[in-house]
Structures are given as structure tokens and as C-alpha cells.
Design an enzyme around this catalytic site. Sequence first.
Site, PDB file in Angstrom:
ATOM      1  N   ALA A 233       0.844  -1.196   0.000  1.00  0.00           N
ATOM      2  CA  ALA A 233       0.000   0.000   0.000  1.00  0.00           C
ATOM      3  C   ALA A 233       0.882   1.250   0.000  1.00  0.00           C
ATOM      4  O   ALA A 233       1.440   1.626  -1.037  1.00  0.00           O
ATOM      5  CB  ALA A 233      -0.930  -0.034   1.209  1.00  0.00           C
ATOM      6  N   ARG A 234       1.042   1.877   1.143  1.00  0.00           N
ATOM      7  CA  ARG A 234       1.920   3.028   1.337  1.00  0.00           C
ATOM      8  C   ARG A 234       2.630   2.841   2.669  1.00  0.00           C
ATOM      9  O   ARG A 234       2.063   2.317   3.640  1.00  0.00           O
ATOM     10  CB  ARG A 234       1.132   4.347   1.339  1.00  0.00           C
ATOM     11  CG  ARG A 234       0.604   4.776  -0.017  1.00  0.00           C
ATOM     12  CD  ARG A 234       1.736   5.227  -0.937  1.00  0.00           C
ATOM     13  NE  ARG A 234       1.261   5.801  -2.184  1.00  0.00           N
ATOM     14  CZ  ARG A 234       1.096   5.125  -3.313  1.00  0.00           C
ATOM     15  NH1 ARG A 234       1.339   3.823  -3.321  1.00  0.00           N
ATOM     16  NH2 ARG A 234       0.680   5.724  -4.416  1.00  0.00           N
ATOM     17  N   ASP A 257       6.958  -3.662   0.347  1.00  0.00           N
ATOM     18  CA  ASP A 257       7.341  -2.995  -0.897  1.00  0.00           C
ATOM     19  C   ASP A 257       7.406  -1.490  -0.685  1.00  0.00           C
ATOM     20  O   ASP A 257       7.942  -0.770  -1.525  1.00  0.00           O
ATOM     21  CB  ASP A 257       6.343  -3.318  -2.006  1.00  0.00           C
ATOM     22  CG  ASP A 257       6.758  -2.712  -3.342  1.00  0.00           C
ATOM     23  OD1 ASP A 257       7.930  -2.904  -3.730  1.00  0.00           O
ATOM     24  OD2 ASP A 257       5.924  -2.044  -3.992  1.00  0.00           O
ATOM     25  N   GLU A 262      10.776   6.697   3.089  1.00  0.00           N
ATOM     26  CA  GLU A 262      11.028   6.133   1.770  1.00  0.00           C
ATOM     27  C   GLU A 262      11.602   7.205   0.858  1.00  0.00           C
ATOM     28  O   GLU A 262      11.070   8.317   0.824  1.00  0.00           O
ATOM     29  CB  GLU A 262       9.720   5.586   1.183  1.00  0.00           C
ATOM     30  CG  GLU A 262       9.894   4.811  -0.093  1.00  0.00           C
ATOM     31  CD  GLU A 262       8.589   4.235  -0.616  1.00  0.00           C
ATOM     32  OE1 GLU A 262       8.249   4.569  -1.772  1.00  0.00           O
ATOM     33  OE2 GLU A 262       7.917   3.483   0.111  1.00  0.00           O
ATOM     34  N   HIS A 281       9.732  -0.412  -3.524  1.00  0.00           N
ATOM     35  CA  HIS A 281       8.534   0.215  -4.101  1.00  0.00           C
ATOM     36  C   HIS A 281       8.469  -0.006  -5.613  1.00  0.00           C
ATOM     37  O   HIS A 281       8.460   0.940  -6.403  1.00  0.00           O
ATOM     38  CB  HIS A 281       8.500   1.710  -3.787  1.00  0.00           C
ATOM     39  CG  HIS A 281       7.115   2.282  -3.909  1.00  0.00           C
ATOM     40  ND1 HIS A 281       6.732   3.450  -3.275  1.00  0.00           N
ATOM     41  CD2 HIS A 281       6.011   1.861  -4.591  1.00  0.00           C
ATOM     42  CE1 HIS A 281       5.464   3.723  -3.569  1.00  0.00           C
ATOM     43  NE2 HIS A 281       5.012   2.769  -4.373  1.00  0.00           N
TER      44      HIS A 281
END
Length: 317
Positions: A233-234, A257, A262, A281
Site C-alpha cells: 500500500a503506502r 514494498d 522512503e 517500491h
Amino acid sequence: MADTLLNHRPQVWLPIPAEEIGPLPADLDYVFWDGADAYPADPSTAAFYVVPYMKGAEVARRPLPRMSGLRVVQTLSAGTDQVAGHLGDLPPGVRLCNARGVHEASTAELTLALTLASLRGIPRFVRGQDAEEWHDGFYPALADKSVLIIGYGAIGSAIEDRFVPFECDVVRVARSARPSPRGPVHALAELPELLPQADVVVLSTPLTEVTRGLVGAEFLSRMRDGALLVNVARGPVVDTTALLSELESGRLHAALDVTDPEPLPAGHPLWHAPNLLISPHVGGSTSAFLPRAKRLLRAQLFRFATGEPLNNVVTTT
């Protein structure tokens, strides 16, 4: 005279050159901007803005305050969080559209890959190959596991499509309860009862004020011992400090991911946390992205040019 007519065409800012997208409406004016420092035109002349993909929030938001004539913001990501907080800079009536239909296949593939790799010990095997070590033994299978998908939209549904053939039991969660062709979708409010039953918890929810920090200490404490958390997701959906505590205790496993912060900086403790697999990501950035993105843009621009309703409208200012 031709220049005068051109200047009256609605202007479209594209992060992919127009000639590479394919046939587009002839009565629109196309300019290319992929996040470079220099703008290709005065932002106030833009009517349709396609946000550069994977260039970060600063780039995505930079021209918005000057886009006084804007009518559409189209992201090439499934989420719109990079620009949603800045819609107040725009005039009334601007439609914000996401990229539903572009990332489902790629993100679902990676979700399955991260889950299988984590359960079957692939990171350990890779390190063993580097060190010439043979790590045989019994490893968990995805078969017979209970998988809880939190965020059951288009991507969540595509994730279920990939998981079902692996003989696991899928439970679906969205903001509100509803029926679906495959079975009931539970509400977020039911998570306290659902989490202890799940072997794998997959996060595919958008980042909103409701989901920011959703996976905190209390959420994680309700997950069963040895369960796997997979986040596609985030990053800010998960409280990094709380997750680190659970990983370092050895109680939970995770595959991420996305992270918070980030990109993950050198020296961050997540890099060396036990029971953790990290990918940078790359859920949507595959060979499947470009053809689907071009198809979406062609459809949206023809709808825009002819005055038809746009697809994937998330909100209107």
C-alpha cells in the site's frame, strides 16, 4: 492564424511524449513534462495535467499552485495522496482521477511473490547460495493459510485472483462492509476480531487520514504469533517503530514494498531487521505499466475532448 487557433485548444501536460501514446484527439494541445526543472509552457494554460510517475510528491505538486485554468488532474498511480492534499490550490470543479486499471496486475504479482518468498524462505536460500550453505528443511506453504486482504478495491480483488489458486482461504476487508461476487467484504471496524485468525495480512489500502498509522502497536499485537504482514500500500499505513519492535522480538514476519521513510536511508534499522523482506517500491513499475498507462490516457483524453464523463474520478474540487 494557426497559432491563434492552437492557443485556444485545451492544453494537456503529459509525462509521456504524445506521439508515443498513440492516436489522440486532434483538438487538444499536447506538451511534454516529466518533472524537469523547466516547464514546457506557462502552467496557467494547462487544462489537463497528467502527474509524472514515480518522481515524488514535490514534483507532482510543484506546478499545481500556478495551474489556474486546470480542469483535470490525472495520476498514473493507484493512489492520489501525492496531490490530494494540495487540491485547495486549484480552482473549483477540477476533477482528480486515479489510475485504476493500470497497476492491478503488477501489484498483485508482487504481492504473491513477496508472500511466497517470505513463507518459503527464499531470502535465506539466496544468502545461503552466496555463502555456499545448504539450508534444507521444512518451510511454511501458502496452501491452507488464511489470508486477510485489507483494502479490497481493484488491486485487492486482483490480489485475491492470484491467491485463490494456491488453496488458501481469503478474507476481504474494506472501509465499509458490502457483498462481493466472491463473498462478504468486512468493514475496517471488524479488524480486532479478524486479525487473530489470519496467517498472512496483506495491506493494499490507499493512504488516507483513516489508514495512516492503521498498523500500529495494537493492530500488530492482535496478529497471531508467526504471522506475515505484507505491505504493498503506502509506507505510512504502518507504524515503523511498532513493526520493528515485533520483528526484533521474532514474533512476526513482514514483507514490505513500501516503507516509512522512503526511500529507506542507509543505516536504517529496517535494513537489518530479522524476518523481513524489502523490495524498493516496485509494485507498479514493471513492463505491464506503460501499455496500460497509455491505454488509460487515450481513453481519458478522448472522453475529455468530447465532453464525456471521465473514468476513475476520485473527487472534484
